[in-house]
Structure formats: structure tokens, C-alpha cells
Design an enzyme around this catalytic site. Structure first.
Site, mmCIF file in Angstrom:
data_model
loop_
_atom_site.group_PDB
_atom_site.id
_atom_site.type_symbol
_atom_site.label_atom_id
_atom_site.label_comp_id
_atom_site.label_asym_id
_atom_site.label_seq_id
_atom_site.Cartn_x
_atom_site.Cartn_y
_atom_site.Cartn_z
ATOM 1 N N THR A 134 -25.836 -2.290 -13.373
ATOM 2 C CA THR A 134 -25.308 -3.632 -13.135
ATOM 3 C C THR A 134 -25.192 -4.419 -14.437
ATOM 4 O O THR A 134 -26.008 -4.242 -15.352
ATOM 5 C CB THR A 134 -26.235 -4.387 -12.162
ATOM 6 O OG1 THR A 134 -25.892 -5.778 -12.173
ATOM 7 C CG2 THR A 134 -27.710 -4.285 -12.555
ATOM 8 N N ASP A 135 -24.222 -5.327 -14.476
ATOM 9 C CA ASP A 135 -24.086 -6.199 -15.657
ATOM 10 C C ASP A 135 -25.236 -7.204 -15.753
ATOM 11 O O ASP A 135 -25.418 -7.843 -16.788
ATOM 12 C CB ASP A 135 -22.734 -6.935 -15.635
ATOM 13 C CG ASP A 135 -22.555 -7.868 -14.437
ATOM 14 O OD1 ASP A 135 -23.390 -7.841 -13.502
ATOM 15 O OD2 ASP A 135 -21.568 -8.636 -14.438
ATOM 16 N N GLU A 136 -26.012 -7.332 -14.659
ATOM 17 C CA GLU A 136 -27.095 -8.335 -14.673
ATOM 18 C C GLU A 136 -28.178 -7.985 -15.687
ATOM 19 O O GLU A 136 -28.974 -8.847 -16.058
ATOM 20 C CB GLU A 136 -27.672 -8.507 -13.259
ATOM 21 C CG GLU A 136 -26.595 -8.945 -12.287
ATOM 22 C CD GLU A 136 -27.085 -9.373 -10.912
ATOM 23 O OE1 GLU A 136 -28.243 -9.769 -10.782
ATOM 24 O OE2 GLU A 136 -26.269 -9.308 -9.978
ATOM 25 N N LYS A 163 -33.616 -2.763 -12.941
ATOM 26 C CA LYS A 163 -32.413 -1.973 -13.252
ATOM 27 C C LYS A 163 -32.328 -1.690 -14.753
ATOM 28 O O LYS A 163 -31.894 -0.612 -15.164
ATOM 29 C CB LYS A 163 -31.151 -2.707 -12.781
ATOM 30 C CG LYS A 163 -30.989 -2.803 -11.274
ATOM 31 C CD LYS A 163 -30.732 -1.462 -10.595
ATOM 32 C CE LYS A 163 -29.347 -0.925 -10.877
ATOM 33 N NZ LYS A 163 -29.090 0.327 -10.085
HETATM 34 P P1 NAD Z 1 -27.219 -1.689 -0.927
HETATM 35 O O1 NAD Z 1 -28.495 -2.484 -0.881
HETATM 36 O O2 NAD Z 1 -26.107 -2.051 -0.027
HETATM 37 O O3 NAD Z 1 -27.567 -0.156 -0.641
HETATM 38 C C1 NAD Z 1 -28.677 0.488 -1.173
HETATM 39 C C2 NAD Z 1 -28.862 1.819 -0.455
HETATM 40 O O4 NAD Z 1 -29.970 2.511 -1.073
HETATM 41 C C3 NAD Z 1 -29.218 1.667 1.027
HETATM 42 O O5 NAD Z 1 -28.469 2.588 1.790
HETATM 43 C C4 NAD Z 1 -30.698 2.008 1.084
HETATM 44 O O6 NAD Z 1 -31.108 2.566 2.319
HETATM 45 C C5 NAD Z 1 -30.833 3.012 -0.059
HETATM 46 N N1 NAD Z 1 -32.187 3.072 -0.586
HETATM 47 C C6 NAD Z 1 -32.968 2.011 -0.994
HETATM 48 N N2 NAD Z 1 -34.170 2.461 -1.386
HETATM 49 C C7 NAD Z 1 -34.158 3.815 -1.250
HETATM 50 C C8 NAD Z 1 -35.099 4.844 -1.501
HETATM 51 N N3 NAD Z 1 -36.322 4.545 -1.952
HETATM 52 N N4 NAD Z 1 -34.754 6.119 -1.264
HETATM 53 C C9 NAD Z 1 -33.524 6.417 -0.776
HETATM 54 N N5 NAD Z 1 -32.583 5.490 -0.510
HETATM 55 C C10 NAD Z 1 -32.902 4.210 -0.737
HETATM 56 O O7 NAD Z 1 -26.781 -1.710 -2.447
HETATM 57 P P2 NAD Z 1 -25.321 -1.772 -3.104
HETATM 58 O O8 NAD Z 1 -24.900 -3.173 -3.224
HETATM 59 O O9 NAD Z 1 -24.455 -0.780 -2.441
HETATM 60 O O10 NAD Z 1 -25.664 -1.279 -4.582
HETATM 61 C C11 NAD Z 1 -25.725 0.121 -4.878
HETATM 62 C C12 NAD Z 1 -26.048 0.306 -6.354
HETATM 63 O O11 NAD Z 1 -25.061 -0.329 -7.151
HETATM 64 C C13 NAD Z 1 -27.399 -0.292 -6.769
HETATM 65 O O12 NAD Z 1 -27.993 0.599 -7.672
HETATM 66 C C14 NAD Z 1 -27.003 -1.584 -7.456
HETATM 67 O O13 NAD Z 1 -27.948 -1.946 -8.436
HETATM 68 C C15 NAD Z 1 -25.681 -1.207 -8.070
HETATM 69 N N6 NAD Z 1 -24.746 -2.326 -8.299
HETATM 70 C C16 NAD Z 1 -24.423 -3.156 -7.253
HETATM 71 C C17 NAD Z 1 -23.515 -4.178 -7.465
HETATM 72 C C18 NAD Z 1 -23.107 -5.092 -6.328
HETATM 73 O O14 NAD Z 1 -22.359 -6.043 -6.551
HETATM 74 N N7 NAD Z 1 -23.531 -4.844 -5.093
HETATM 75 C C19 NAD Z 1 -22.944 -4.368 -8.727
HETATM 76 C C20 NAD Z 1 -23.293 -3.507 -9.771
HETATM 77 C C21 NAD Z 1 -24.191 -2.474 -9.523
HETATM 78 P P1 TYD Z 2 -25.303 -12.522 -4.764
HETATM 79 O O1 TYD Z 2 -24.232 -12.065 -3.832
HETATM 80 O O2 TYD Z 2 -26.718 -12.561 -4.279
HETATM 81 O O3 TYD Z 2 -25.162 -11.634 -6.080
HETATM 82 P P2 TYD Z 2 -25.914 -11.770 -7.522
HETATM 83 O O4 TYD Z 2 -26.995 -12.767 -7.421
HETATM 84 O O5 TYD Z 2 -26.423 -10.401 -7.716
HETATM 85 O O6 TYD Z 2 -24.835 -12.180 -8.473
HETATM 86 O O7 TYD Z 2 -24.936 -13.988 -5.272
HETATM 87 C C1 TYD Z 2 -23.704 -14.268 -5.904
HETATM 88 C C2 TYD Z 2 -23.723 -15.715 -6.361
HETATM 89 O O8 TYD Z 2 -23.745 -16.534 -5.192
HETATM 90 C C3 TYD Z 2 -24.967 -16.075 -7.149
HETATM 91 O O9 TYD Z 2 -24.603 -17.014 -8.174
HETATM 92 C C4 TYD Z 2 -25.867 -16.755 -6.135
HETATM 93 C C5 TYD Z 2 -24.894 -17.399 -5.181
HETATM 94 N N1 TYD Z 2 -25.350 -17.500 -3.783
HETATM 95 C C6 TYD Z 2 -25.261 -18.726 -3.108
HETATM 96 O O10 TYD Z 2 -24.825 -19.741 -3.681
HETATM 97 N N2 TYD Z 2 -25.685 -18.783 -1.808
HETATM 98 C C7 TYD Z 2 -26.174 -17.697 -1.157
HETATM 99 O O11 TYD Z 2 -26.579 -17.817 0.033
HETATM 100 C C8 TYD Z 2 -26.251 -16.448 -1.854
HETATM 101 C C9 TYD Z 2 -26.794 -15.222 -1.179
HETATM 102 C C10 TYD Z 2 -25.811 -16.401 -3.168
#
Ligand code: NAD
Ligand code: TYD
Length: 345
Positions: A134-136, A163
Site C-alpha cells: 500500500t502507498d500508506e 504493512k
Molecule cells: P480485505 O480486508 O477485503 O481482504 C483481506 C482478506 O485476507 C480476507 O479475505 C481475509 O479473510 C484474508 N485474511 C486475513 N487474515 C488472514 C490470515 N491470517 N490468513 C489467511 N487469510 C487471511 O482486504 P483488501 O482491501 O482486499 O486488501 C488486500 C490487500 O491489498 C491487503 O494486503 C492490503 O494491504 C492491500 N491493499 C489494499 C488497498 C485498498 O484500497 N483496499 C490498497 C493498497 C493495498
Molecule cells: P478508508 O476507506 O478507510 O481508506 P484509508 O484510510 O485506508 O485511506 O478511508 C478513506 C478516507 O475516507 C480516509 O481519509 C478516511 C475517510 N473516511 C471517512 O471520512 N469516513 C468513514 O466512515 C471512513 C470509513 C473513512
């Protein structure tokens, strides 16, 4: 890109394939790569949902293994028993707000689980390993500038710290043991099957029920949104064509303030802006994320194809067409979560 760096894995282990991006990736891979088998290892936490993969459950090139990446033996067994040739590692605790109230699980899964998978990848033949990052991990930007791959890591939340620790382990396995690792770091994703704790699906879910839309602080925080299918395509390129040891930033070139996003959702759904409710800010709330994705564009030929307005419209339409999926999620543990997170806000 050298010819030697191109990989054609026949069997790919996807961890966390029952989550949001993982399930989109599994579907993408089965459709786009007819010669690839996909093994999905997921322990099904609150965020894992096999309903996300119902349409591929009977595909002969797909297998689901319910197992936990915190279990080192399970990581080795899943690779050995399925002839895995490459790993795409999504499994994680992924929500910043949950990491603030309960950081331990983030270290256990995101750091400990990643270590177990790296060791399994070594033990099972030095498998190509893609860390979905993640970019975070780069921290927070002011009003200008972009994250590049050389921006120093400066994570602020327990989620991003876990991460970043995982990314460091992944690159250490590359340097120390010669494991062919690639790290991607992507901006905020949105699209079908995202769990409604994240901002966009949470706001869509509340708006459909005419409930207040809780905007943290004054809504001026900025995220760089990427449609999930564009991310999936970038991940496959990074796995198969990326140079081992390299980091690739992935971003949507679609910066929006949270308030802009929430207003766009309301507009699209024909709901009034009076539903917006400004609530107490997130502790340590990163102000702005924005990605310079020029490396992956230059070296692997990737760029986003879905602009934010199109992707947001598609996402809202998907949620409205899949209300039973959403109803199922928000009727369970989610209710308690929502009350605990938002009641006193
Ligand atoms: P999500 O929370 O929707 O899904 C996570 C999945 O991992 C779930 O299916 C969960 O059951 C599984 N999981 C969690 N702990 C586990 C364990 N101990 N063993 C096996 N499986 C396990 O997450 P997401 O939003 O799909 O993100 C997926 C990946 O992408 C993460 O690594 C996250 O850091 C990365 N990522 C997400 C975003 C975003 O915007 N959502 C952006 C950049 C990177
Ligand atoms: P989120 O989807 O939790 O992603 P991340 O924190 O990983 O970027 O949140 C996106 C943005 O939205 C973040 O600036 C926090 C804000 N946010 C709200 O304002 N209200 C909410 O209920 C949530 C979940 C997030």
C-alpha cells in the site's frame, strides 16, 4: 525488461482471495489467463467472503483452501500440495480504523503471516513472490508532491506500520536469500465486493438506507482512487514481468477530497447532501496520498483505464444491483462494529 525476467506460472497461490481485491484478482486471472490454475488460501476472517467468488467456485482451474497464514506449516503445505509456482500475497488485516482499536492482529497477520509465506516460498523452490503493498507506508503528503518508489517509508497508523514491516521483510528475503520478490504499492482501491467498512461502500450503504454519511474531520483529506480491475491488471504485470527486487507504485491519477467523493456518491444516487454528517476525525489521519506511477507505466506499460466518474458510477450500480450481498454483510458482526466505531463519534 529482459526476456529472462518474464515468468509464466502455471499455478498461482493467491492469499486472501476471498477479500475485496483478492476476489477481483482471482476472477480476473481465471478469465484473462486460460492456462493458469489459481489456489486461494484464505482463513475467512470477517472480511473474507466466499460469496465473492460464487461464480468461479466450480471452475476446474480454481481451488479454495481454508487456512491461516499465521500457521507456518499450512503455508508450506498449501504450496507443496498444489505445485504452486508463484505467490500473490493479499491476505491482511486491511482497515486503518480497526488497526487503531486493535493493533495486535495487524502485526500477527501482516508481519508474522508474511514471514511464514516468505519462508514457505523459499522452502518450496524459491517461488516468485508478489507482495501486494500500500502507498500508506510512505506516510502523508502535504498539498503538493507525489509518492515515488524512493520516498522513505514513514508509516503512521498501526495498519501502515505493519504493512511497512512486511515490505521490509519481503525485500530482506530478496537481498539475503535471493528470493525473487516484487513489491507493489497501490493507492486506494474501489469497486465491486469491497467490505462496507471502507469509505466508498460504507457511504453507498448508508445512502441507500437514508442514514447519515459520517465524514471524518472536515472532509478535506485526499485519496488517489483506483478502480480495482486496473489494480488487478497491474499486479499480474508486476508478477510476471516485474524485475525481482523492484518496487512498483500503482495509482489512479484520480485525487479527490473525501467530501468530493461523498457528494459524487449522493449525486449519483439521487440523495440529498443533507445526509452528510461531519464527525470526529480519525486519530493520526493522513492528510493526502498521491502516487507517481511513472515507473510501472514506463517499464511494464501499465496505466489506469477507468476514470473515477465512470468507475464510481459502475461501483454504485453494482452495489444497488447486489443488495442481498450487502444486506447479508451488514446484518451480522458489522452492526456491532458500526455501533462501536461510530456511536460516540
Ligand atoms: P480485505 O480486508 O477485503 O481482504 C483481506 C482478506 O485476507 C480476507 O479475505 C481475509 O479473510 C484474508 N485474511 C486475513 N487474515 C488472514 C490470515 N491470517 N490468513 C489467511 N487469510 C487471511 O482486504 P483488501 O482491501 O482486499 O486488501 C488486500 C490487500 O491489498 C491487503 O494486503 C492490503 O494491504 C492491500 N491493499 C489494499 C488497498 C485498498 O484500497 N483496499 C490498497 C493498497 C493495498
Ligand atoms: P478508508 O476507506 O478507510 O481508506 P484509508 O484510510 O485506508 O485511506 O478511508 C478513506 C478516507 O475516507 C480516509 O481519509 C478516511 C475517510 N473516511 C471517512 O471520512 N469516513 C468513514 O466512515 C471512513 C470509513 C473513512
Amino acid at each position: 525488461m529482459t526476456h529472462e525476467s518474464i515468468l509464466q506460472p502455471r499455478t498461482v497461490l493467491v492469499t486472501g482471495g476471498a477479500g475485496f481485491i483478492g476476489s477481483n484478482f482471482v476472477r480476473y486471472l481465471l478469465a484473462a489467463q486460460p492456462d493458469v490454475r489459481v489456489v486461494n488460501m484464505d482463513c475467512l476472517t470477517y472480511a473474507g467472503n466466499l460469496e465473492n467468488l460464487a461464480e468461479v467456485a466450480d471452475n476446474s482451474r480454481y481451488a479454495f483452501v481454508r487456512a491461516d497464514i499465521r500457521d507456518p506449516r499450512a503455508c508450506v503445505e498449501v504450496c507443496q500440495e498444489n505445485g504452486v509456482e508463484a505467490v500473490v500475497h493479499f491476505a491482511a488485516e486491511s482497515h486503518v480504523d480497526r488497526s487503531i482499536t486493535g493493533p495486535a492482529a495487524f502485526v500477527e497477520t501482516n508481519v508474522g503471516g508474511t514471514l511464514n509465506l516468505l519462508q514457505a516460498a523459499r522452502e518450496c523452490g524459491n517461488l516468485r513472490f508478489l507482495q501486494v503493498g500500500t502507498d500508506e507506508v510512505y506516510g502523508s503528503l502535504g498539498p503538493t508532491g507525489l509518492f515515488t518508489e524512493t520516498t522513505p517509508l514513514d508509516p503512521h497508523s498501526p495498519y501502515s506500520a505493519s504493512k511497512a514491516a512486511a515490505d521490509h521483510l519481503v525485500s530482506a528475503f530478496g537481498t539475503t536469500y535471493g528470493l525473487p520478490v516484487v513489491i507493489t504499492r497501490c493507492s486506494n482501491n474501489y469497486g465491486p465486493y469491497q467490505f462496507p467498512e471502507k469509505m466508498i461502500p460504507l457511504m453507498i450503504n448508508n445512502a441507500r438506507q437514508n442514514k447519515p454519511l459520517p465524514v471524518y474531520g472536515d472532509g478535506s483529506n485526499v485519496r488517489d482512487w483506483l478502480y480495482v480491475e486496473d489494480h488487478c491488471r497491474a499486479l499480474w504485470l508486476a508478477l510476471t514481468k516485474g524485475t525481482p527486487g523492484r518496487v512498483y507504485n500503482i495509482g489512479g491519477n484520480s485525487e479527490r477530497t473525501n467530501l468530493e467523493v461523498v457528494k459524487a456518491i449522493l449525486r449519483h444516487m439521487g440523495k440529498p447532501e443533507s445526509l452528510i454528517s461531519f464527525v470526529k476525525d480519525r486519530p493520526g489521519h493522513d492528510f493526502r496520498y498521491a502516487i507517481d506511477a511513472s515507473r510501472i507505466h514506463r517499464e511494464l506499460g501499465w496505466s489506469p483505464t477507468v476514470d473515477f466518474e465512470t468507475g464510481l458510477g459502475r461501483t454504485i450500480d453494482w452495489y444497488l444491483a447486489h443488495q442481498p450481498w450487502l444486506d447479508h454483510i451488514v446484518s451480522g458482526e458489522y452492526k456491532k462494529y458500526y455501533e462501536a466505531m461510530y456511536a460516540g463519534r
